[in-house]
Design an enzyme around this catalytic site. Sequence first.
Site, PDB file in Angstrom:
ATOM      1  N   PHE A  83      -1.840 -13.927   8.673  1.00  0.00           N
ATOM      2  CA  PHE A  83      -1.456 -12.644   9.275  1.00  0.00           C
ATOM      3  C   PHE A  83      -2.468 -12.139  10.295  1.00  0.00           C
ATOM      4  CE2 PHE A  83       0.622 -12.059   4.943  1.00  0.00           C
ATOM      5  CZ  PHE A  83       1.818 -12.586   5.388  1.00  0.00           C
ATOM      6  N   LYS A 106     -14.038 -14.695   6.315  1.00  0.00           N
ATOM      7  CA  LYS A 106     -14.901 -15.125   7.413  1.00  0.00           C
ATOM      8  C   LYS A 106     -16.164 -14.302   7.359  1.00  0.00           C
ATOM      9  CE  LYS A 106     -11.166 -16.362  10.318  1.00  0.00           C
ATOM     10  NZ  LYS A 106      -9.886 -15.798  10.472  1.00  0.00           N
ATOM     11  N   LYS A 143     -10.706 -25.052   0.336  1.00  0.00           N
ATOM     12  CA  LYS A 143     -10.760 -25.134  -1.134  1.00  0.00           C
ATOM     13  C   LYS A 143      -9.368 -25.007  -1.752  1.00  0.00           C
ATOM     14  CE  LYS A 143     -10.505 -20.508  -2.348  1.00  0.00           C
ATOM     15  NZ  LYS A 143     -11.044 -19.312  -1.709  1.00  0.00           N
ATOM     16  N   ARG A 208      -4.142 -19.334  -8.446  1.00  0.00           N
ATOM     17  CA  ARG A 208      -2.700 -19.560  -8.461  1.00  0.00           C
ATOM     18  C   ARG A 208      -2.285 -20.832  -7.746  1.00  0.00           C
ATOM     19  NH1 ARG A 208      -0.424 -14.579  -5.059  1.00  0.00           N
ATOM     20  NH2 ARG A 208      -1.045 -15.339  -3.032  1.00  0.00           N
ATOM     21  N   LYS A 235       3.577 -16.324  -0.544  1.00  0.00           N
ATOM     22  CA  LYS A 235       3.303 -17.707  -0.162  1.00  0.00           C
ATOM     23  C   LYS A 235       1.970 -18.177  -0.740  1.00  0.00           C
ATOM     24  CE  LYS A 235       6.862 -18.631   2.297  1.00  0.00           C
ATOM     25  NZ  LYS A 235       7.784 -19.586   1.701  1.00  0.00           N
ATOM     26  N   GLN A 237      -1.431 -20.265  -0.457  1.00  0.00           N
ATOM     27  CA  GLN A 237      -2.282 -20.649   0.666  1.00  0.00           C
ATOM     28  C   GLN A 237      -2.473 -22.174   0.759  1.00  0.00           C
ATOM     29  OE1 GLN A 237      -4.695 -18.243   2.699  1.00  0.00           O
ATOM     30  NE2 GLN A 237      -2.703 -17.314   2.486  1.00  0.00           N
TER      31      GLN A 237
END
Length: 288
Positions: A83, A106, A143, A208, A235, A237
């Site tokens: 996003f 980040k 990861k 998850r 969703k 990742q």
Amino acid sequence: GSAVAKIIGNNVKKLQKFASTVKMWVFEETVNGRKLTDIINNDHENVKYLPGHKLPENVVAISNLSEAVQDADLLVFVIPHQFIHRICDEITGRVPKKALGITLIKSKVMENGLLFKELLQTPNFRITVVDDADTVELCGALKNIVAVGAGFCDGLRCGDNTKAAVIRLGLMEMIAFARIFCKGQVSTATFLESCGVADLITTCYGGRNRRVAEAFARTGKTIEELEKEMLNGQKLQGPQTSAEVYRILKQKGLVDKFPLFTAVYQICYESRPVQEMLSCLQSHPEHT
Ligand SMILES: *[C@@H]1O[C@H](CO)[C@@H](O)[C@H](O)[C@H]1NC(C)=O
């Protein structure tokens, strides 16, 4: 996001140097017939995403993004990385010129890093400023792919040693990927920080991505079906990141050097049998 707003809300009350109100942009939705922003502002609890935790009353939920950022000194981005483009486009020209930003996937330059450390640190939320922003960012994204691989292992009931071997290979691919694609120097030490190996372990044992991947291997349902069932349609990742990474590897002719990232992608999206997850352990890419 709400957890961080809680930390920041409490910190700015304690420290005199920051503005006292924390505006939290919230994607508006209806929960139990009420607007989520109204619930947060009246009951001081994000009942949908952080139930059971009171938010400080100086945390104010705002559904209008422009309004939320318009007087900001400091911006803290806590959103899924997909996003970021859209959000940045939307706030362009609306944020004060001197505002500083950080995203929790980040990091930023050193001097601002120390400022944000003051804003964010608490006795049980420790911050380390690392001077290697690209690597930190990559760790946060990559990861999740490894966690999908680890979840496949759990679903296949592979055992602890096999899962550890998958995580180890995943870490090697994370390091190799960073070495190839980061502009600056990539220090191995960064991978030993919380953002590296610690976050990787957490994600591969909790998290998850791991949980849904395990269900994928056990049930044979698609990722999309499981997202609907297990995550209310949110969703994951890991699979999405594997697709982004695979596209890059393919373009650069590097698919063979990243057997784990590739296997995760092909299992999620190209109907490769999940049992073949383990074949990536047999290939020995030369990572230097
Ligand atoms: C959002 O806030 C901006 C700035 O305050 C305002 O110009 C705009 O009309 C608002 N949008 C909506 C949909 O309320």
